[in-house]
Design a protein around this motif. Structure first.
Motif, PDB file in Angstrom:
ATOM      1  N   LEU A 267       0.828  -1.207   0.000  1.00  0.00           N
ATOM      2  CA  LEU A 267       0.000   0.000   0.000  1.00  0.00           C
ATOM      3  C   LEU A 267       0.863   1.259   0.000  1.00  0.00           C
ATOM      4  CD1 LEU A 267      -2.898  -0.941   2.469  1.00  0.00           C
ATOM      5  CD2 LEU A 267      -2.933  -0.940  -0.030  1.00  0.00           C
ATOM      6  N   LEU A 268       1.946   1.241   0.762  1.00  0.00           N
ATOM      7  CA  LEU A 268       2.853   2.391   0.778  1.00  0.00           C
ATOM      8  C   LEU A 268       3.496   2.607  -0.591  1.00  0.00           C
ATOM      9  CD1 LEU A 268       4.521   1.800   4.265  1.00  0.00           C
ATOM     10  CD2 LEU A 268       3.236   3.844   3.601  1.00  0.00           C
ATOM     11  N   ASN A 269       3.934   1.513  -1.225  1.00  0.00           N
ATOM     12  CA  ASN A 269       4.539   1.635  -2.548  1.00  0.00           C
ATOM     13  C   ASN A 269       3.564   2.230  -3.559  1.00  0.00           C
ATOM     14  OD1 ASN A 269       7.034   0.592  -1.815  1.00  0.00           O
ATOM     15  ND2 ASN A 269       6.513  -1.507  -2.391  1.00  0.00           N
ATOM     16  N   VAL A 270       2.340   1.729  -3.523  1.00  0.00           N
ATOM     17  CA  VAL A 270       1.343   2.209  -4.478  1.00  0.00           C
ATOM     18  C   VAL A 270       0.950   3.647  -4.173  1.00  0.00           C
ATOM     19  CG1 VAL A 270      -1.033   1.875  -5.257  1.00  0.00           C
ATOM     20  CG2 VAL A 270       0.486  -0.097  -4.995  1.00  0.00           C
ATOM     21  N   ARG A 271       0.846   3.976  -2.900  1.00  0.00           N
ATOM     22  CA  ARG A 271       0.511   5.341  -2.520  1.00  0.00           C
ATOM     23  C   ARG A 271       1.544   6.334  -3.041  1.00  0.00           C
ATOM     24  NH1 ARG A 271       1.491   7.161   3.525  1.00  0.00           N
ATOM     25  NH2 ARG A 271       3.599   7.174   2.607  1.00  0.00           N
ATOM     26  N   ASP A 272       2.802   5.969  -2.936  1.00  0.00           N
ATOM     27  CA  ASP A 272       3.884   6.906  -3.244  1.00  0.00           C
ATOM     28  C   ASP A 272       4.360   6.840  -4.691  1.00  0.00           C
ATOM     29  OD1 ASP A 272       3.798   7.705  -0.612  1.00  0.00           O
ATOM     30  OD2 ASP A 272       5.374   6.325   0.029  1.00  0.00           O
ATOM     31  N   ALA A 273       3.794   5.937  -5.483  1.00  0.00           N
ATOM     32  CA  ALA A 273       4.217   5.823  -6.878  1.00  0.00           C
ATOM     33  C   ALA A 273       3.860   7.093  -7.636  1.00  0.00           C
ATOM     34  CB  ALA A 273       3.553   4.614  -7.529  1.00  0.00           C
ATOM     35  N   ASP A 274       4.729   7.527  -8.515  1.00  0.00           N
ATOM     36  CA  ASP A 274       4.480   8.749  -9.277  1.00  0.00           C
ATOM     37  C   ASP A 274       4.038   8.441 -10.707  1.00  0.00           C
ATOM     38  OD1 ASP A 274       6.820   7.761 -10.266  1.00  0.00           O
ATOM     39  OD2 ASP A 274       8.067   9.485  -9.668  1.00  0.00           O
ATOM     40  N   GLN A 275       3.677   7.202 -10.946  1.00  0.00           N
ATOM     41  CA  GLN A 275       3.266   6.788 -12.287  1.00  0.00           C
ATOM     42  C   GLN A 275       1.762   6.956 -12.430  1.00  0.00           C
ATOM     43  OE1 GLN A 275       5.037   3.164 -13.518  1.00  0.00           O
ATOM     44  NE2 GLN A 275       3.531   2.739 -15.123  1.00  0.00           N
ATOM     45  N   ASP A 276       1.323   7.446 -13.582  1.00  0.00           N
ATOM     46  CA  ASP A 276      -0.106   7.630 -13.827  1.00  0.00           C
ATOM     47  C   ASP A 276      -0.768   6.300 -14.167  1.00  0.00           C
ATOM     48  OD1 ASP A 276       0.118  10.337 -13.398  1.00  0.00           O
ATOM     49  OD2 ASP A 276       0.469  10.805 -15.527  1.00  0.00           O
ATOM     50  N   GLY A 277      -2.094   6.341 -14.201  1.00  0.00           N
ATOM     51  CA  GLY A 277      -2.855   5.168 -14.602  1.00  0.00           C
ATOM     52  C   GLY A 277      -3.307   4.333 -13.418  1.00  0.00           C
ATOM     53  N   PRO A 278      -4.228   3.400 -13.666  1.00  0.00           N
ATOM     54  CA  PRO A 278      -4.818   2.609 -12.580  1.00  0.00           C
ATOM     55  C   PRO A 278      -3.940   1.441 -12.143  1.00  0.00           C
ATOM     56  CG  PRO A 278      -5.818   1.971 -14.640  1.00  0.00           C
ATOM     57  CD  PRO A 278      -4.870   3.106 -14.964  1.00  0.00           C
ATOM     58  N   VAL A 279      -4.096   1.080 -10.866  1.00  0.00           N
ATOM     59  CA  VAL A 279      -3.382  -0.053 -10.271  1.00  0.00           C
ATOM     60  C   VAL A 279      -4.412  -0.978  -9.645  1.00  0.00           C
ATOM     61  CG1 VAL A 279      -1.723  -0.770  -8.519  1.00  0.00           C
ATOM     62  CG2 VAL A 279      -1.352   1.362  -9.784  1.00  0.00           C
ATOM     63  N   LEU A 280      -4.222  -2.266  -9.785  1.00  0.00           N
ATOM     64  CA  LEU A 280      -5.070  -3.235  -9.108  1.00  0.00           C
ATOM     65  C   LEU A 280      -4.231  -4.055  -8.142  1.00  0.00           C
ATOM     66  CD1 LEU A 280      -8.107  -5.164 -10.181  1.00  0.00           C
ATOM     67  CD2 LEU A 280      -6.215  -6.512  -9.234  1.00  0.00           C
ATOM     68  N   ILE A 281      -4.595  -4.021  -6.866  1.00  0.00           N
ATOM     69  CA  ILE A 281      -3.938  -4.820  -5.834  1.00  0.00           C
ATOM     70  C   ILE A 281      -4.859  -5.990  -5.500  1.00  0.00           C
ATOM     71  CG2 ILE A 281      -2.964  -4.834  -3.512  1.00  0.00           C
ATOM     72  CD1 ILE A 281      -2.704  -1.779  -3.740  1.00  0.00           C
ATOM     73  N   HIS A 282      -4.366  -7.174  -5.690  1.00  0.00           N
ATOM     74  CA  HIS A 282      -5.157  -8.385  -5.490  1.00  0.00           C
ATOM     75  C   HIS A 282      -4.813  -8.983  -4.119  1.00  0.00           C
ATOM     76  CE1 HIS A 282      -6.157 -12.701  -7.124  1.00  0.00           C
ATOM     77  NE2 HIS A 282      -6.819 -12.420  -6.013  1.00  0.00           N
ATOM     78  N   ILE A 283      -5.768  -8.941  -3.198  1.00  0.00           N
ATOM     79  CA  ILE A 283      -5.540  -9.551  -1.886  1.00  0.00           C
ATOM     80  C   ILE A 283      -6.472 -10.747  -1.726  1.00  0.00           C
ATOM     81  CG2 ILE A 283      -4.929  -7.285  -0.944  1.00  0.00           C
ATOM     82  CD1 ILE A 283      -7.530  -7.475   0.733  1.00  0.00           C
ATOM     83  N   VAL A 284      -6.016 -11.708  -0.975  1.00  0.00           N
ATOM     84  CA  VAL A 284      -6.806 -12.902  -0.684  1.00  0.00           C
ATOM     85  C   VAL A 284      -7.145 -12.907   0.800  1.00  0.00           C
ATOM     86  CG1 VAL A 284      -6.859 -15.418  -0.698  1.00  0.00           C
ATOM     87  CG2 VAL A 284      -5.730 -14.187  -2.549  1.00  0.00           C
ATOM     88  N   THR A 285      -8.430 -12.986   1.106  1.00  0.00           N
ATOM     89  CA  THR A 285      -8.871 -12.987   2.499  1.00  0.00           C
ATOM     90  C   THR A 285      -9.823 -14.153   2.738  1.00  0.00           C
ATOM     91  OG1 THR A 285     -10.794 -11.558   2.085  1.00  0.00           O
ATOM     92  CG2 THR A 285      -8.704 -10.464   2.610  1.00  0.00           C
ATOM     93  N   GLN A 286     -10.147 -14.344   3.990  1.00  0.00           N
ATOM     94  CA  GLN A 286     -11.071 -15.403   4.372  1.00  0.00           C
ATOM     95  C   GLN A 286     -12.295 -14.777   5.023  1.00  0.00           C
ATOM     96  OE1 GLN A 286      -9.585 -18.148   7.297  1.00  0.00           O
ATOM     97  NE2 GLN A 286     -11.414 -19.420   7.287  1.00  0.00           N
ATOM     98  N   LYS A 287     -13.470 -15.083   4.500  1.00  0.00           N
ATOM     99  CA  LYS A 287     -14.692 -14.615   5.146  1.00  0.00           C
ATOM    100  C   LYS A 287     -14.768 -15.170   6.564  1.00  0.00           C
ATOM    101  CE  LYS A 287     -18.290 -13.531   1.782  1.00  0.00           C
ATOM    102  NZ  LYS A 287     -19.643 -13.872   1.314  1.00  0.00           N
ATOM    103  N   GLY A 288     -15.164 -14.320   7.487  1.00  0.00           N
ATOM    104  CA  GLY A 288     -15.324 -14.759   8.868  1.00  0.00           C
ATOM    105  C   GLY A 288     -14.021 -14.900   9.626  1.00  0.00           C
ATOM    106  N   LYS A 289     -12.913 -14.407   9.068  1.00  0.00           N
ATOM    107  CA  LYS A 289     -11.591 -14.594   9.657  1.00  0.00           C
ATOM    108  C   LYS A 289     -11.553 -14.176  11.126  1.00  0.00           C
ATOM    109  CE  LYS A 289      -7.056 -15.161   9.669  1.00  0.00           C
ATOM    110  NZ  LYS A 289      -6.440 -16.491   9.547  1.00  0.00           N
ATOM    111  N   GLY A 290     -11.014 -15.062  11.967  1.00  0.00           N
ATOM    112  CA  GLY A 290     -10.800 -14.745  13.367  1.00  0.00           C
ATOM    113  C   GLY A 290     -11.954 -15.063  14.291  1.00  0.00           C
ATOM    114  N   TYR A 291     -13.095 -15.493  13.727  1.00  0.00           N
ATOM    115  CA  TYR A 291     -14.233 -15.892  14.559  1.00  0.00           C
ATOM    116  C   TYR A 291     -14.621 -17.303  14.135  1.00  0.00           C
ATOM    117  CZ  TYR A 291     -18.749 -15.845  16.945  1.00  0.00           C
ATOM    118  OH  TYR A 291     -19.811 -16.141  17.768  1.00  0.00           O
ATOM    119  N   PRO A 292     -14.246 -18.326  14.914  1.00  0.00           N
ATOM    120  CA  PRO A 292     -14.373 -19.713  14.464  1.00  0.00           C
ATOM    121  C   PRO A 292     -15.727 -20.111  13.893  1.00  0.00           C
ATOM    122  CG  PRO A 292     -13.072 -19.602  16.476  1.00  0.00           C
ATOM    123  CD  PRO A 292     -13.595 -18.214  16.232  1.00  0.00           C
ATOM    124  N   PRO A 293     -16.858 -19.743  14.524  1.00  0.00           N
ATOM    125  CA  PRO A 293     -18.132 -20.158  13.914  1.00  0.00           C
ATOM    126  C   PRO A 293     -18.303 -19.623  12.496  1.00  0.00           C
ATOM    127  CG  PRO A 293     -18.480 -19.450  16.177  1.00  0.00           C
ATOM    128  CD  PRO A 293     -17.072 -19.081  15.831  1.00  0.00           C
TER     129      PRO A 293
END
Length: 645
Positions: A267-293
């Motif tokens: 996020l810091l790298n993308v925030r500070d980039a001086d290049q124009d145009g769109p960026v897509l950051i692909h993150i993988v998460t888990q629904k319900g993370k941290g709550y066992p049920p």
């Protein structure tokens, strides 16, 4: 439900600026406390849980790295926004979520400056974000970042790709974060992919890539193209981002969305980039993370009722009448048992529409096309064109997204697509964005459409059977959210005569012609008016189109007052009745016609009964309308009673 968790660090946070000086250990602690607070709050109010738990670390990281609200943060759909609300000055009210006069369950512009764009329908964030990015450029605010977080299935909708295709051809800086929370795009990520993501998002890599491109340009044209394609292909093999690169986005990922050591540098790298145009950051998460049920049953904890935090057991209401949704599913199964041409189509809502029940019985005859209502309607039209009997089963509010297809691909061609419109009318805690307020209006204006609304769950079964028999034109049955009235149910519905209503009680002075969910209250109002000495007829229209012209004319000619009532905005059932009566000049002969419908405003979230009263469609409001038309001086008394309800 349980006591509030201990959150000493979160207690020091009022707005995102308070966390910008936190170190990583503090941010990790904050994420843990934020997750516990989210679980605790939703256990009290109910609401969307799983998706929000999956973006706790992302919420912390975004607000730590970016200068919100100056930097614009848009959450797609809004299912994920509860942790964001807690961090953005709304923690004190978080236990009012989805309650009357409380916080909305979605992002809302007039609720907070940290919600720059309202969301509840999916796949809108990239379009809105691009608009904001262009506006910033035109206003000379190039340093303002725009971040769109899209996920929870929203990438299955075509609108997201339309926006990306546009954004990829624009010079504006737009950061899109793809929250891949069902592992549908990429495999699990690890240290190597995290390293590669940090590398390719870094200034040095992007500079090196630019140098390589410049060098390639001095080669003969075929070699230049080959070099460029080789670089993109190699990076696509490593990261999986070829599709997004082809749309014009600089792709970074996939990244473990729960690991702040991976998230923050990118996020810091993308925030500070001086290049124009769109960026897509692909993150993988888990629904319900941290709550066992929620981790064990992500589908059941997507949207929840109140629940016990320790056990995860949801507080179920006392057993009552079956829901309209389940009755619809059973009615459709009954029709499918007798006709192999009966099929079901839904747009990413198999459980919400009851089609999961249909699918268990007929797995090869149900089609979930994803969040793609436009495609769902035209797909159903194609099925109908080949002699099948598709039931396009879609929430009223979501069918709005496919209106062009309803008109051009279904209505103009008179294809017998059957629309089963769930959540018609007032919907309670989901609020204005999910109200089924307009379907009667936008369907009744279409030539040759049959539009039905049941007064109870048995009528719903009959209307499903009716729709199954209509082979020469499109039809729709709209039905409300929640439980039915508890009436006896047949094993299978019996087709109704098209365009015929029914009289439920006879009177001589006042006539109430009700449609769908308003019939039950109309009967109660009729009883009260009759008890007051105003003999009242109550009729169930059954059909909003074609209306029962003989019934309407009889009610108009034999009564002093005719009230129509529907749970829909202006332009629906009442407009059909009024047009008929004006053509027959019955209004000119002295009839006092009083249409009742949803008011000309968006009604906020509250309980269904509160919303009915807010809309002025309850029993006492009907009584008051009749007395007002009769010139009776008891109106003030009735309205006062209604205001206390």
């Amino acid at each position: 439900m349980s006591d509030r968790p201990s959150t000493p660090l979160l207690d020091t946070v009022r707005v995102p600026a308070d966390i910008r000086g936190f170190n990583r250990d503090q941010l990790r602690q904050l994420a843990d406390e934020l997750r516990a607070e989210t679980v605790s709050a939703v256990s009290v109010t109910g609401g969307h849980l799983g998706a929000g738990l999956g973006v706790v670390e992302l919420s912390v990281a975004i607000h730590h790295v970016f200068d919100t609200p100056r930097d614009r943060l848009i959450w797609d759909v809004g299912h994920q926004c509860y942790p964001h609300k807690i961090l953005t000055g709304r923690r004190e009210r978080i236990r009012t979520l989805r309650q009357k006069d409380g916080l909305s369950g979605f992002t809302k512009r007039d609720e907070s400056e940290y919600d720059p764009f309202g969301a509840a329908h999916s796949s809108t964030s990239i379009s809105a974000g691009l608009g904001m990015a262009v506006a910033s450029r035109l206003k000379g605010e190039e340093e303002r970042r725009v971040i769109a977080v899209i996920g929870d299935g929203a990438m299955s909708a075509g609108m997201a790709y339309e926006a990306m295709n546009n954004a990829g051809a624009m010079p504006d800086r737009l950061i899109v974060i793809l929250n891949d929370n069902d592992m549908s795009i990429a495999p699990p990520t690890g240290a190597m992919s995290a390293y590669l993501s940090r590398l390719i998002s870094s200034r040095s890599y992007r500079s090196l890539r630019d140098i390589a491109k410049q060098m390639a340009r001095v080669f003969p044209k075929p070699l230049e193209q080959a070099a460029r394609r080789a670089e993109e292909f190699a990076r696509g093999l490593v990261t999986g981002g070829t599709l997004f690169e082809e749309l014009g986005f600089y792709y970074v990922g996939p990244i473990d969305g729960h690991n702040l050591d991976h998230l923050l540098p990118v996020l810091l790298n993308v925030r500070d980039a001086d290049q124009d145009g769109p960026v897509l950051i692909h993150i993988v998460t888990q629904k319900g993370k941290g709550y066992p049920p929620a981790e064990k049953a992500a589908d059941k904890y997507h949207g929840v009722a109140k629940f016990d935090v320790v056990t995860g057991a949801q507080v179920k209401p006392a057993a009552g009448a079956p829901s309209y949704t389940n009755v619809y599913a059973d009615a459709l199964i009954a029709e499918a048992e007798h006709d192999p041409r009966v099929l079901a189509v839904t747009a990413a809502m198999p459980t919400g529409t009851g089609l999961d029940r249909f699918g268990r019985r007929f797995p090869d005859r149900v089609f979930d096309v994803g969040i793609a209502e436009q495609h769902a309607v035209t797909f159903a039209a194609g099925l109908a064109a080949e002699g099948m009997k598709p039931f396009a089963t879609i929430y009223s509010t979501f069918l709005q997204r496919a209106y062009d297809q309803v008109v051009h691909d279904v209505a103009i061609q008179r294809l017998p697509v059957r629309f089963a419109i769930d959540r018609a009318g007032l919907v309670g805690a989901d609020g204005a964005t999910h109200m089924g307020s307009f379907d009667l209006t936008y369907l009744c204006c279409l030539p040759d459409f049959v539009v039905m609304a049941p007064a109870d769950e048995a009528e719903l079964m009959h209307m499903v059977a009716t729709a199954a028999q209509i082979d020469d034109r499109p039809s729709a049955v709209r039905y409300p959210r929640g439980e039915g009235l508890g009436v006896p149910l047949p094993a299978r519905g019996t087709p109704l005569e098209i365009g015929r209503g029914r009289i439920l009680r006879e009177g001589t002075k006042v006539a109430i012609l009700a449609l769908g969910s308003r019939v039950a209250d109309a009967l109660k109002a009729g009883e009260e008016l009759t008890a007051r000495g105003y003999s009242t007829t109550v009729a169930d229209a059954r059909f909003a189109k074609p209306i029962d012209a003989d019934l309407v004319r009889r009610l108009a000619s034999e009564h002093e007052v005719l009230i129509t009532i529907e749970e829909n905005a202006i332009g629906g059932f009442a407009s059909q009745v009024t047009q008929l009566l004006c053509d027959g000049a019955l209004i000119e002969r002295g009839l006092k016609l009083r249409p009742m419908m949803l008011p000309d405003l968006f009604i906020d979230h509250a309980s269904p009964r509160d919303q009915v009263e807010m809309a002025g469609l309850g029993v006492q409001a009907i009584v008051a309308k009749a007395l007002e038309a009769l010139g009776h001086n008891d109106v003030d008394v009735v309205l006062t009673t209604n205001s206390r309800a």
